[in-house]
Design an enzyme around this catalytic site. Sequence first.
Site, PDB file in Angstrom:
ATOM      1  N   ARG A   1       1.007  -1.026  -0.504  1.00 22.91           N
ATOM      2  CA  ARG A   1       0.041   0.100   0.138  1.00 22.91           C
ATOM      3  C   ARG A   1       0.709   1.174   0.066  1.00 22.91           C
ATOM      4  O   ARG A   1       0.553   2.047  -0.483  1.00 22.91           O
ATOM      5  CB  ARG A   1      -0.702  -0.077   1.411  1.00 22.91           C
ATOM      6  CG  ARG A   1      -2.204  -0.866   0.568  1.00 22.91           C
ATOM      7  CD  ARG A   1      -3.062  -0.939   2.245  1.00 22.91           C
ATOM      8  NE  ARG A   1      -4.610  -1.177   1.753  1.00 22.91           N
ATOM      9  CZ  ARG A   1      -5.677  -1.876   2.895  1.00 22.91           C
ATOM     10  NH1 ARG A   1      -5.283  -1.568   4.064  1.00 22.91           N
ATOM     11  NH2 ARG A   1      -6.828  -1.992   2.561  1.00 22.91           N
TER      12      ARG A   1
ATOM     13  N   LYS B   1     -15.485 -14.869   7.182  1.00 18.61           N
ATOM     14  CA  LYS B   1     -16.694 -14.955   7.312  1.00 18.61           C
ATOM     15  C   LYS B   1     -17.903 -14.553   6.675  1.00 18.61           C
ATOM     16  O   LYS B   1     -18.012 -13.688   5.620  1.00 18.61           O
ATOM     17  CB  LYS B   1     -17.361 -13.581   8.450  1.00 18.61           C
ATOM     18  CG  LYS B   1     -16.877 -13.864   9.507  1.00 18.61           C
ATOM     19  CD  LYS B   1     -16.404 -12.761  10.353  1.00 18.61           C
ATOM     20  CE  LYS B   1     -16.509 -12.703  11.642  1.00 18.61           C
ATOM     21  NZ  LYS B   1     -17.097 -10.854  12.358  1.00 18.61           N
TER      22      LYS B   1
ATOM     23  N   GLY C   1      -6.445  -6.090   0.753  1.00 17.24           N
ATOM     24  CA  GLY C   1      -5.762  -6.625   1.815  1.00 17.24           C
ATOM     25  C   GLY C   1      -4.942  -7.844   1.620  1.00 17.24           C
ATOM     26  O   GLY C   1      -3.726  -7.849   1.572  1.00 17.24           O
TER      27      GLY C   1
ATOM     28  N   GLY D   1     -12.594  -4.204   1.520  1.00 17.19           N
ATOM     29  CA  GLY D   1     -13.452  -3.583   1.862  1.00 17.19           C
ATOM     30  C   GLY D   1     -14.626  -3.206   0.259  1.00 17.19           C
ATOM     31  O   GLY D   1     -15.598  -3.074   0.049  1.00 17.19           O
TER      32      GLY D   1
HETATM   33  C1  3PG Z   1      -8.596  -1.461   5.133  1.00 21.12           C
HETATM   34  O1  3PG Z   1      -7.310  -2.211   5.296  1.00 21.12           O
HETATM   35  O2  3PG Z   1      -9.489  -2.261   4.432  1.00 21.12           O
HETATM   36  C2  3PG Z   1      -8.479  -0.407   4.644  1.00 21.12           C
HETATM   37  O3  3PG Z   1      -7.064   0.345   5.551  1.00 21.12           O
HETATM   38  C3  3PG Z   1      -9.544   0.343   5.690  1.00 21.12           C
HETATM   39  O4  3PG Z   1      -9.592  -0.031   7.228  1.00 21.12           O
HETATM   40  P1  3PG Z   1     -11.042   0.099   8.389  1.00 21.12           P
HETATM   41  O5  3PG Z   1     -11.395  -0.991   7.522  1.00 21.12           O
HETATM   42  O6  3PG Z   1     -10.256   0.053   9.366  1.00 21.12           O
HETATM   43  O7  3PG Z   1     -12.033   0.762   7.667  1.00 21.12           O
HETATM   44 MG    MG Z   2     -11.386  -3.118   6.199  1.00 22.19          MG
END
Ligand code: 3PG
Ligand code: MG
Length: 399
Positions: free
Chosen positions: A41, A206, A356, A380
């Site tokens: 990232r 999940k 990720g 997400g």
């Molecule tokens: C992730 O790792 O999915 C993003 O950096 C967003 O992080 P978060 O899910 O803690 O908002």
């Molecule tokens: Mg996340």
Amino acid sequence: MSIRTLDDLLAEGVSGRRVLVRADLNVPLDKQTGAISDDGRIRAVLPTLGALVEAGAKVVVCSHLGRPKGAPDPQFSLSPVAGRLGELLGAPVHFATDTVGESARSTVADLADGQVALLENLRFNAGETSKDEAERGAFADQLAAFGDAYVDDAFGAVHRKHASVFDVPARLPHVAGRLVLREVEVLSKLTGAPERPYVVVLGGSKVSDKLAVIEALLPTVDRLLIGGGMCFTFLKAQGLEVGTSLLEKDMVDTCRNLLERANGKILLPVDVVVADAFAPDAAHDTVRVDGIPSHRLGLDVGPETVAGFSAALSQAKTIFWNGPMGVFEMPAFAAGTRGIAEAITKADAFSVVGGGDSAAAVRALGLDESSFGHISTGGGASLEYLEGKTLPGIAALEN
Ligand code: 3PG
Ligand code: MG
């Protein structure tokens, strides 16, 4: 799309101007040493930061890391990220030990043209993630004071209605950075008219996290391959016993319903690797899914599953993959994820890796990143994009 881009901003000229860049530098850290275990990232925002540095901007970078609870928490400091970012940029990054306090103010004020500063973790401030518009707005005011323009290059966070993502762009001239632009370009190919067969592989722990995307994808995909921890809730829905594997009991009926509506599009594992415990050195064996012993838990998909999934992937013209097939961090349970990743690279298809964890898996397993069409920095965010949801960070750039 009415989004202005980094090139538009560069064309205006940014020399001597302060440019606030929201990045997603939320990198995985080694639990023992705290060292950055995957810097993907950080590398992903280098094109945007490099262009701004070259153009002589005063570059102020901000990001979240982990999920601290609105107050400073040393284990989530961005300080190691500042070090790594400096190495990659080939120039020191000036690190502010707070986000909008005295250190941040003086660090920003002292920046020379072409220099880069990184503010401490945005989520050390309650205003960043607050549901209260006024509280978020007050924090956004403080952040916006550090920039004459705003660049969003935090694709991984565009699905969050947070101050730095949603409220700051309402306060400053705003553009999309190179990473955000590329991600949206690629993902819009998947929601548009993907070349068929379109095969999606979903893993991860999940079902509840993936339910919305499964619902959204079922009508559009040709095949949906499901592995990872969440496959056990589906197997249970087929009437199988899953031992002590991960199971979301309250999702069993939902999974049964999805399987009924899927018209055979959903492919589930036929064999799994079961272990005595969730541990790297646990005794383990491969069993058929109808033979999972009651005292053991599944930690990976088995070789027959990999072969079946690979056959489906070899036919594909478009592939999206999110979520590991097993506990790939433990070598004994990495073969499923590796096998699927290799099948994706071999397919004559446009492939997108989302998330990720899956992106980190590609690199941790030593696979060649360039053999995938695109590796998204968003987990997400990419799922919510495919669901067709409005992403607050993108909507804010459109206004
Ligand atoms: C992730 O790792 O999915 C993003 O950096 C967003 O992080 P978060 O899910 O803690 O908002
Ligand atoms: Mg996340």
